[in-house]
Design an enzyme around this catalytic site. Structure first.
Site, PDB file in Angstrom:
ATOM      1  N   PRO A   1      51.452  34.277  39.634  1.00  0.00           N
ATOM      2  CA  PRO A   1      51.314  32.591  39.033  1.00  0.00           C
ATOM      3  C   PRO A   1      51.009  32.836  37.655  1.00  0.00           C
ATOM      4  CG  PRO A   1      51.784  32.190  41.528  1.00  0.00           C
ATOM      5  CD  PRO A   1      51.439  34.050  41.419  1.00  0.00           C
ATOM      6  N   ASN A   2      52.329  32.251  36.940  1.00  0.00           N
ATOM      7  CA  ASN A   2      52.226  31.520  35.670  1.00  0.00           C
ATOM      8  C   ASN A   2      51.155  33.196  34.474  1.00  0.00           C
ATOM      9  OD1 ASN A   2      51.821  29.092  36.101  1.00  0.00           O
ATOM     10  ND2 ASN A   2      49.744  29.097  37.020  1.00  0.00           N
TER      11      ASN A   2
ATOM     12  N   ARG B   1      49.215  30.927  27.387  1.00  0.00           N
ATOM     13  CA  ARG B   1      49.137  29.925  28.191  1.00  0.00           C
ATOM     14  C   ARG B   1      47.578  30.151  28.158  1.00  0.00           C
ATOM     15  NH1 ARG B   1      46.981  30.529  34.449  1.00  0.00           N
ATOM     16  NH2 ARG B   1      45.928  28.808  34.963  1.00  0.00           N
TER      17      ARG B   1
ATOM     18  N   TYR C   1      42.053  33.743  28.744  1.00  0.00           N
ATOM     19  CA  TYR C   1      43.123  34.514  29.038  1.00  0.00           C
ATOM     20  C   TYR C   1      43.318  35.124  27.919  1.00  0.00           C
ATOM     21  CZ  TYR C   1      43.697  31.166  33.060  1.00  0.00           C
ATOM     22  OH  TYR C   1      42.478  30.533  33.954  1.00  0.00           O
TER      23      TYR C   1
ATOM     24  N   ASN D   1      46.177  41.129  40.622  1.00  0.00           N
ATOM     25  CA  ASN D   1      45.680  40.048  40.068  1.00  0.00           C
ATOM     26  C   ASN D   1      46.724  38.730  40.764  1.00  0.00           C
ATOM     27  OD1 ASN D   1      44.450  37.669  38.552  1.00  0.00           O
ATOM     28  ND2 ASN D   1      45.414  38.351  36.340  1.00  0.00           N
TER      29      ASN D   1
ATOM     30  N   ALA E   1      46.028  32.799  41.457  1.00  0.00           N
ATOM     31  CA  ALA E   1      45.762  31.492  42.075  1.00  0.00           C
ATOM     32  C   ALA E   1      46.078  31.536  43.584  1.00  0.00           C
ATOM     33  CB  ALA E   1      46.779  30.148  41.784  1.00  0.00           C
TER      34      ALA E   1
ATOM     35  N   GLU F   1      41.838  44.488  42.869  1.00  0.00           N
ATOM     36  CA  GLU F   1      41.677  42.596  42.081  1.00  0.00           C
ATOM     37  C   GLU F   1      41.465  42.957  41.232  1.00  0.00           C
ATOM     38  OE1 GLU F   1      40.428  38.085  43.406  1.00  0.00           O
ATOM     39  OE2 GLU F   1      39.820  40.586  45.038  1.00  0.00           O
TER      40      GLU F   1
ATOM     41  N   HIS G   1      40.673  40.569  37.940  1.00  0.00           N
ATOM     42  CA  HIS G   1      40.620  38.775  37.549  1.00  0.00           C
ATOM     43  C   HIS G   1      40.663  38.951  35.671  1.00  0.00           C
ATOM     44  CE1 HIS G   1      41.335  36.940  40.768  1.00  0.00           C
ATOM     45  NE2 HIS G   1      40.459  37.972  41.341  1.00  0.00           N
TER      46      HIS G   1
ATOM     47  N   ARG H   1      33.653  30.356  36.264  1.00  0.00           N
ATOM     48  CA  ARG H   1      34.346  29.403  35.395  1.00  0.00           C
ATOM     49  C   ARG H   1      33.862  27.986  35.958  1.00  0.00           C
ATOM     50  NH1 ARG H   1      40.260  31.121  34.760  1.00  0.00           N
ATOM     51  NH2 ARG H   1      40.395  28.703  34.002  1.00  0.00           N
TER      52      ARG H   1
END
Length: 151
Positions: free
Chosen positions: A12-13, A20, A25, A76, A79, A100, A102, A109
């Site tokens: 997502p996104n 964004r 990012y 990735n 969410a 994985e 990110h 964060r």
């Protein structure tokens, strides 16, 4: 045996990568990520399947496709990292290395919940906080894993 593929799966996104929250990012797009990964694979004989979806069921289907015989999976989970249990279960069925990725350092964060990815239960390794460079690094690492296993 036919050509083997690294599946790079984005959720997502990430279709809005580059626009964004660029302060978190970055400004690179998924097209930039794909190009960098293709450069890493140039001359290796390993192919690339590069996908993005905003739908959890679609991601599960792609993982089912990749679960047997894939060279590797770079995901990735964004969410889905925090509540995508169907994605986690699909990853557990895969017989290849899984990395994985990110873009941001999820452990730095502001929101504490972002640091607890459920996907780590099923992945070979995690790259966090290297921006889009993390993808190419993951591909490079997959190639090294394969060379070590072949030796």
């Amino acid at each position: 045996m036919g050509q083997r593929f690294i599946h790079i799966l984005n959720v997502p996104n990430l279709d809005l990568l580059g626009v964004r929250e660029p302060e978190i990012y970055g400004r690179d797009t998924l097209a930039d990520v794909k190009a960098a990964c293709l450069r890493e694979l140039d001359g290796t004989g390993v192919g690339l399947i590069f996908r993005q979806t905003n739908a959890e069921h679609e991601m599960v289907g792609w993982l089912h496709e990749a679960r047997i015989g894939a060279f590797g999976i770079v995901i990735n989970p964004a969410a889905f990292s925090y509540a995508g249990y169907s994605v986690l279960d699909a990853l557990k069925m895969c017989d290849c290395p899984i990395i994985e990725v990110h873009l941001s350092n999820i452990h730095r964060r502001e929101e504490e919940w972002r640091s607890r990815s459920i996907m780590t239960r099923s992945v070979t390794a995690m790259i966090s906080g290297m921006g889009v460079d993390g993808y190419a690094l993951a591909v490079r690492h997959m190639l090294r894993i394969d060379r070590r296993n072949a030796a």
